[in-house]
Design a protein around this motif. Structure first.
Motif, PDB file in Angstrom:
ATOM      1  N   SER A 188       0.834  -1.212   0.000  1.00 43.15           N
ATOM      2  CA  SER A 188       0.000   0.000   0.000  1.00 43.15           C
ATOM      3  C   SER A 188       0.864   1.255   0.000  1.00 43.15           C
ATOM      4  CB  SER A 188      -0.914   0.024   1.224  1.00 43.15           C
ATOM      5  OG  SER A 188      -1.739  -1.120   1.251  1.00 43.15           O
ATOM      6  N   GLU A 189       0.485   2.228  -0.823  1.00 39.03           N
ATOM      7  CA  GLU A 189       1.167   3.514  -0.858  1.00 39.03           C
ATOM      8  C   GLU A 189       0.147   4.634  -0.692  1.00 39.03           C
ATOM      9  OE1 GLU A 189       3.731   4.323  -4.122  1.00 39.03           O
ATOM     10  OE2 GLU A 189       4.809   2.413  -3.999  1.00 39.03           O
ATOM     11  N   GLY A 190       0.608   5.775  -0.157  1.00 43.38           N
ATOM     12  CA  GLY A 190      -0.294   6.910  -0.023  1.00 43.38           C
ATOM     13  C   GLY A 190       0.317   8.012   0.821  1.00 43.38           C
ATOM     14  N   TRP A 191      -0.458   9.116   0.957  1.00 41.75           N
ATOM     15  CA  TRP A 191      -0.016  10.252   1.767  1.00 41.75           C
ATOM     16  C   TRP A 191      -0.323   9.993   3.236  1.00 41.75           C
ATOM     17  CZ3 TRP A 191       2.951  13.581  -0.608  1.00 41.75           C
ATOM     18  CH2 TRP A 191       2.800  13.838  -1.970  1.00 41.75           C
ATOM     19  N   PHE A 192       0.542  10.499   4.122  1.00 39.03           N
ATOM     20  CA  PHE A 192       0.270  10.431   5.552  1.00 39.03           C
ATOM     21  C   PHE A 192       0.895  11.657   6.222  1.00 39.03           C
ATOM     22  CE2 PHE A 192       4.332   8.358   4.965  1.00 39.03           C
ATOM     23  CZ  PHE A 192       5.098   8.760   6.059  1.00 39.03           C
ATOM     24  N   PRO A 193       0.333  12.135   7.353  1.00 40.44           N
ATOM     25  CA  PRO A 193       0.871  13.327   8.020  1.00 40.44           C
ATOM     26  C   PRO A 193       2.225  13.037   8.664  1.00 40.44           C
ATOM     27  CG  PRO A 193      -1.364  12.815   8.753  1.00 40.44           C
ATOM     28  CD  PRO A 193      -0.861  11.617   8.026  1.00 40.44           C
ATOM     29  N   ALA A 194       3.223  13.839   8.333  1.00 35.56           N
ATOM     30  CA  ALA A 194       4.573  13.620   8.866  1.00 35.56           C
ATOM     31  C   ALA A 194       4.615  13.752  10.380  1.00 35.56           C
ATOM     32  CB  ALA A 194       5.544  14.613   8.220  1.00 35.56           C
ATOM     33  N   SER A 195       3.719  14.579  10.925  1.00 38.21           N
ATOM     34  CA  SER A 195       3.747  14.814  12.377  1.00 38.21           C
ATOM     35  C   SER A 195       3.239  13.624  13.184  1.00 38.21           C
ATOM     36  CB  SER A 195       2.900  16.046  12.718  1.00 38.21           C
ATOM     37  OG  SER A 195       1.558  15.848  12.329  1.00 38.21           O
ATOM     38  N   PHE A 196       2.637  12.629  12.506  1.00 38.92           N
ATOM     39  CA  PHE A 196       2.083  11.479  13.218  1.00 38.92           C
ATOM     40  C   PHE A 196       3.088  10.332  13.375  1.00 38.92           C
ATOM     41  CE2 PHE A 196      -2.692  12.251  12.136  1.00 38.92           C
ATOM     42  CZ  PHE A 196      -2.607  13.465  12.798  1.00 38.92           C
ATOM     43  N   VAL A 197       4.301  10.497  12.854  1.00 40.49           N
ATOM     44  CA  VAL A 197       5.274   9.399  12.905  1.00 40.49           C
ATOM     45  C   VAL A 197       6.603   9.880  13.449  1.00 40.49           C
ATOM     46  CG1 VAL A 197       4.223   8.178  10.962  1.00 40.49           C
ATOM     47  CG2 VAL A 197       6.031   9.834  10.529  1.00 40.49           C
ATOM     48  N   ARG A 198       7.456   8.929  13.790  1.00 41.05           N
ATOM     49  CA  ARG A 198       8.807   9.240  14.259  1.00 41.05           C
ATOM     50  C   ARG A 198       9.806   8.390  13.497  1.00 41.05           C
ATOM     51  NH1 ARG A 198       8.125   8.328  20.623  1.00 41.05           N
ATOM     52  NH2 ARG A 198       7.157   6.431  19.823  1.00 41.05           N
ATOM     53  N   LEU A 199      11.009   8.932  13.299  1.00 42.94           N
ATOM     54  CA  LEU A 199      12.069   8.149  12.666  1.00 42.94           C
ATOM     55  C   LEU A 199      12.502   7.034  13.602  1.00 42.94           C
ATOM     56  CD1 LEU A 199      14.306  10.981  11.137  1.00 42.94           C
ATOM     57  CD2 LEU A 199      12.520   9.648  10.025  1.00 42.94           C
TER      58      LEU A 199
END
Length: 491
Positions: A32-43
């Motif tokens: 699956s590919e798509g857009w997601f909010p960067a602020s919702f994840v961590r490296l």
């Protein structure tokens, strides 16, 4: 929710394909590919688990579990100091982004709305935007304090814990915003059914050069922000050595921000309760005097007691409902035991609790068992109560302690319910009562976050499904279930 939006849950590892946009990244999970909010994840570099446990995809589709994963993100160092640097940088960066976000809302939307008195009343703007301007002013001061403590040359040496401790009281203004947020969503939903409002809000967004998210999505950010502080501080504490000068302050700040979130959550729960209290009162027959909500907002305890009154020491079996500030006395219908009649109430602010030993009571000149008294020192008014069992008596004595504790806490934290909220609750209860149908009290804004540590949901999700600010899950109470059994059947 959208076709091009990437769904994910806590613990998923997303391969970032495109990070050119600061707000929204393009990523892949399995097929699956798509857009997601960067602020919702961590490296992954900010996690305890080694990178080797989370293989990265490289060109050719093969998995690479070598240390090149660390290299890929430009994170050559994986020492504890480097980890702390990453967290500090994230806190400063997200805070600056948040300030810009608040500024865009205040200047891009509120300022433009005030120019259109033909479209918006001041009351409507208060409903839609709440106290977000107060939050903006508070956050501007907070970010300045953070930047003063930020060590640009050696970020890991920054001492930011004291900033959170200094502003913990100011952060309580988020309570008003979070409590109002469901109302904001309903008002926006109503307005956006009219095309001119849709076009107006879109014009505001374009003029301010904001990203393509609807206004209700932007207004969700403060709710998410206050939830995120404990998570960021927990991460910071994890990578702060006990010998670090900032360690004790970060530890205290984490507890402080958890308490702030818990306080906001508790206030939200109390506001939800006022609807239930209003519905309860509307089910009581022959109600006299002021509404319960004039002075109270919490049911502490309820149950049956025998009340003994002067001067003939007459005993009466009654149902009692202990709220903050008052004890309400009701009588059951002789034939239909589910119907209650209002009889009286006692002002708990004037009373002291007296535990009465089993045996003969001097004031009432009779033998009592499992008894206690409410005594008013100013008027010498005395009420004698008897429970059926010793454990019931102890529960009542504990409930009276909790009532006084609740009143004191409300005074310390400044908790209060506005006249508008009280009147609306009573109006809603009156409407439901006249229909003859006991309607279930809806909790539209409740369960989602109880299952999550962090509010990570797309802005397109219907807002009535959104949140509960919570750390510990409260034990279920059977108070309201008991009361529901006492409400009238449909006539």
């Amino acid at each position: 929710m959208d076709d091009q939006e990437l769904g994910f849950k806590a613990g998923d590892v997303i391969e970032v394909m495109d990070a050119t946009n600061k707000e929204w990244w393009w990523g892949r999970i399995l097929d699956s590919e798509g857009w997601f909010p960067a602020s919702f994840v961590r490296l992954r570099v900010n996690q305890d688990e080694p990178m080797e446990d989370y293989p990265l995809k490289v060109e050719g589709g093969k998995e690479d579990d070598s240390s090149s994963g660390t290299h890929r993100f430009g994170m050559g160092q994986t020492t504890k100091d480097q980890m702390r640097t990453n967290v500090i940088n994230e806190i400063i960066s997200t805070e600056r982004d948040y300030i810009k976000h608040l500024k865009d809302i205040c200047e891009g939307y509120i300022k433009q709305c005030r120019k259109r008195a033909d479209m918006f009343t001041e009351e409507q703007l208060k409903t839609i935007f709440g106290n977000i301007e107060d939050i903006y002013r508070c956050q501007k001061k907070f970010v300045k304090a953070l930047e003063k403590k930020f060590n640009k040359d050696h970020p890991h040496l920054s001492e930011v814990g004291s900033c959170f401790l200094e502003y913990q009281t100011e952060f309580q203004i988020y309570s008003e915003y979070c409590n109002n947020h469901p109302n904001a969503c309903m008002e926006l939903s109503r307005l956006t059914k009219v095309n001119k409002y849709v076009y107006f809000f879109e014009a505001c967004r374009l003029l301010q050069k904001m990203i393509d998210i609807s206004l209700d999505g932007f207004l969700l950010t403060p709710v998410q922000k206050i939830c995120k502080y404990p998570l960021q501080l927990a991460e910071l504490l994890k990578y702060t050595n006990p010998q670090h000068r900032d360690f004790k302050d970060v530890e205290a700040a984490l507890n402080a921000m958890k308490n702030v979130a818990q306080l906001i959550n508790e206030r939200k729960r109390r506001l939800e309760n006022i609807d239930k209290i209003a519905q309860w009162q509307s089910s009581i027959e022959d109600w006299e005097g002021e509404d319960v909500l004039v002075r109270s907002s919490e049911l502490i305890y309820s149950g049956e007691l025998t009340k003994i009154s002067h001067p003939q020491a007459k005993s009466q079996q009654r149902m009692f409902f202990l709220f903050d500030h008052q004890l309400v006395c009701c009588k059951k219908d002789l034939l239909r035991r589910d119907i209650l009649y209002y009889k009286s109430r006692i002002n708990m602010d004037d009373m002291e609790i007296v535990d009465v030993e089993d045996g003969k009571d001097k004031d009432f000149n009779l033998s009592v068992k499992n008894a206690f008294k409410l005594h008013c020192q100013d008027t010498e008014e005395v009420h004698l109560f008897c429970a059926k069992k010793p454990e019931q008596k102890q529960r009542w004595l504990k409930a009276f302690e909790n009532e006084r504790r609740q009143v004191q806490l409300d005074q310390e934290t400044g908790f209060s319910i506005t006249e508008v909220q009280k009147k609306q609750a009573m109006l809603n209860a009156s409407k439901q009562h006249h229909t003859g149908k006991p309607k279930a009290v809806t909790r539209p804004y409740y369960d989602f976050l109880m299952r999550q540590k962090h509010p990570t949901l797309p802005t397109t999700l219907p807002q009535q499904q959104v949140f509960m600010l919570a750390e510990p899950k409260r034990k279920p109470s059977n108070f309201w279930q008991n009361i529901s059994r006492l409400t009238p059947f449909r006539k």
